[in-house]
Design a protein around this motif. Structure first.
Motif, PDB file in Angstrom:
ATOM      1  N   PHE A 100       0.885  -1.143  -0.045  1.00 30.62           N
ATOM      2  CA  PHE A 100       0.193   0.006   0.237  1.00 30.62           C
ATOM      3  C   PHE A 100       0.853   1.156   0.003  1.00 30.62           C
ATOM      4  O   PHE A 100       0.526   2.148  -0.905  1.00 30.62           O
ATOM      5  CB  PHE A 100      -0.800   0.232   1.218  1.00 30.62           C
ATOM      6  N   PHE A 101       1.788   1.345   0.775  1.00 33.25           N
ATOM      7  CA  PHE A 101       2.765   2.406   1.144  1.00 33.25           C
ATOM      8  C   PHE A 101       3.480   2.585  -0.173  1.00 33.25           C
ATOM      9  O   PHE A 101       3.793   3.772  -0.600  1.00 33.25           O
ATOM     10  CB  PHE A 101       3.413   2.577   2.226  1.00 33.25           C
ATOM     11  N   ARG A 106       4.978   5.989  -5.009  1.00 32.78           N
ATOM     12  CA  ARG A 106       4.972   6.021  -6.291  1.00 32.78           C
ATOM     13  C   ARG A 106       4.087   7.118  -7.014  1.00 32.78           C
ATOM     14  O   ARG A 106       4.408   7.942  -7.934  1.00 32.78           O
ATOM     15  CB  ARG A 106       4.542   4.764  -6.993  1.00 32.78           C
ATOM     16  N   GLU A 107       2.768   7.415  -6.372  1.00 41.49           N
ATOM     17  CA  GLU A 107       2.033   8.556  -6.734  1.00 41.49           C
ATOM     18  C   GLU A 107       2.386   9.759  -5.978  1.00 41.49           C
ATOM     19  O   GLU A 107       1.761  10.735  -6.148  1.00 41.49           O
ATOM     20  CB  GLU A 107       0.546   8.130  -6.240  1.00 41.49           C
ATOM     21  N   LYS A 108       3.661   9.970  -5.405  1.00 42.67           N
ATOM     22  CA  LYS A 108       4.110  11.113  -4.688  1.00 42.67           C
ATOM     23  C   LYS A 108       3.151  11.676  -3.760  1.00 42.67           C
ATOM     24  O   LYS A 108       2.781  13.076  -3.510  1.00 42.67           O
ATOM     25  CB  LYS A 108       4.330  12.160  -6.071  1.00 42.67           C
ATOM     26  N   LEU A 109       2.453  10.809  -3.191  1.00 41.86           N
ATOM     27  CA  LEU A 109       1.380  11.078  -1.916  1.00 41.86           C
ATOM     28  C   LEU A 109       2.178  11.190  -0.430  1.00 41.86           C
ATOM     29  O   LEU A 109       2.053  11.979   0.196  1.00 41.86           O
ATOM     30  CB  LEU A 109       0.217  10.366  -1.873  1.00 41.86           C
ATOM     31  N   VAL A 133      10.019   0.979   3.905  1.00 38.68           N
ATOM     32  CA  VAL A 133       9.638   1.742   2.452  1.00 38.68           C
ATOM     33  C   VAL A 133      10.322   3.011   2.571  1.00 38.68           C
ATOM     34  O   VAL A 133      10.408   3.637   1.535  1.00 38.68           O
ATOM     35  CB  VAL A 133       8.277   1.881   1.872  1.00 38.68           C
ATOM     36  N   GLY A 134      10.896   3.376   3.760  1.00 36.29           N
ATOM     37  CA  GLY A 134      11.784   4.701   3.679  1.00 36.29           C
ATOM     38  C   GLY A 134      11.429   5.701   4.466  1.00 36.29           C
ATOM     39  O   GLY A 134      12.119   6.882   4.689  1.00 36.29           O
TER      40      GLY A 134
END
Ligand SMILES: *[C@@H]1O[C@H](CO)[C@@H](O)[C@H](O)[C@H]1NC(C)=O
Ligand SMILES: *[C@@H]1O[C@H](CO)[C@@H](O)[C@H](O)[C@H]1NC(C)=O
Length: 253
Positions: A100-101, A106-109, A133-134
């Motif tokens: 999910f994250f 990827r969508e820059k949210l 994921v960072g």
């Protein structure tokens, strides 16, 4: 016509005694109703603003805020459940949350630099996933802490200053007894331009610890009155079927 009247009218009238008794019964029903109402509101807890929100059904049976918290704690502190959450569920859930994250990234949210909060995080698999994921600056909030990822606090009264987070995630909206406070606190502690992602159930009922039932995303749009709806999509998230993304407006609520 005249005949009709003169013949039928007397039959329509009830004997005075019947009317009198009916009135008494009606008054009694009305008084009982009033009594129950006031009794209810005496027992009703804390909300200074017990909003009825169209499209959200608050489950009955919580006679006070303490009863509600007690019920929630029963799930959160259940040793058997906690064992499952921290063993069998642990890796599997982290993986799903990572997916999910990663998509949100990827969508820059969200970004590695986003300061993130997971609302109602239990043992914090979602916090762990964010970190992996960072998003290293991530923390969870729940009634029972689970160090180091989850700190203690009530999502109806978040223990954070205004405009603290870039990102907030929650999959426990259904546990909110006061959906307006739940959302209000998220909007308060999000920075302007910050993103909130909720996973909710709209087409099936969630568990017995739920405090409300949601039937569409419309009420969420109303509650997030200081935010724009960014997207709504189907997800398969541990019994929750819908992902809703909001972004807090830059100027004014
Ligand atoms: C974000 O963090 C991930 C995981 O630590 C890393 O692989 C990635 O290179 C980072 N991305 C950026 C843009 O710094
Ligand atoms: C924090 O936000 C709330 C709600 O938006 C507001 O009422 C309050 O005054 C703010 N507090 C501070 C210290 O700015």
């Amino acid at each position: 016509m005249k005949d009709y009247y003169s013949i039928n009218q007397p039959k329509l009238l009830l004997p005075p005694k019947t009317i009198f008794i009916s009135l008494i019964i009606l008054s009694l029903i009305f008084l009982t109703f009033l009594f129950l109402q006031s009794h209810n509101s005496l027992q009703k807890p804390i909300s200074d603003n017990p909003t009825a929100i169209k499209g959200i059904k608050i489950r009955p049976g919580y006679t006070s805020y303490e009863t509600y918290i007690h019920h929630q704690l029963k799930k959160t502190t259940n040793p058997k459940l906690r064992k499952i959450w921290t063993s069998r569920d642990w890796g599997r859930k982290i993986q799903v949350f990572q997916r999910f994250f990663t998509r949100l990234k990827r969508e820059k949210l969200i970004f590695n630099s986003s300061k993130a909060l997971c609302v109602g995080a239990r043992v914090g698999q979602e916090v762990e996933a964010l970190k992996r994921v960072g998003l290293t600056d991530s923390v969870g909030l729940d009634l029972v802490p689970y160090p180091p990822n989850v700190i203690k606090g009530d999502f109806h009264y978040q223990p954070f200053d205004n405009e603290t987070f870039d990102f907030e995630f929650s999959n426990v909206f259904d546990h909110a007894l006061y959906p307006d406070k739940f959302v209000g606190e998220i909007q308060r502690t999000l920075k302007a331009g910050g993103v909130c992602v909720l996973h909710v159930a709209v087409s099936r009922r969630s568990d017995k610890y739920s405090a409300n039932d949601l039937f569409s995303v419309e009420p969420l749009k109303k509650l997030f009155d200081g935010s724009e709806l960014v997207k709504v999509r189907k997800v398969d998230g541990f019994g929750l079927d819908t992902e809703v993304v909001f972004r807090k407006r830059k100027f004014g609520v």
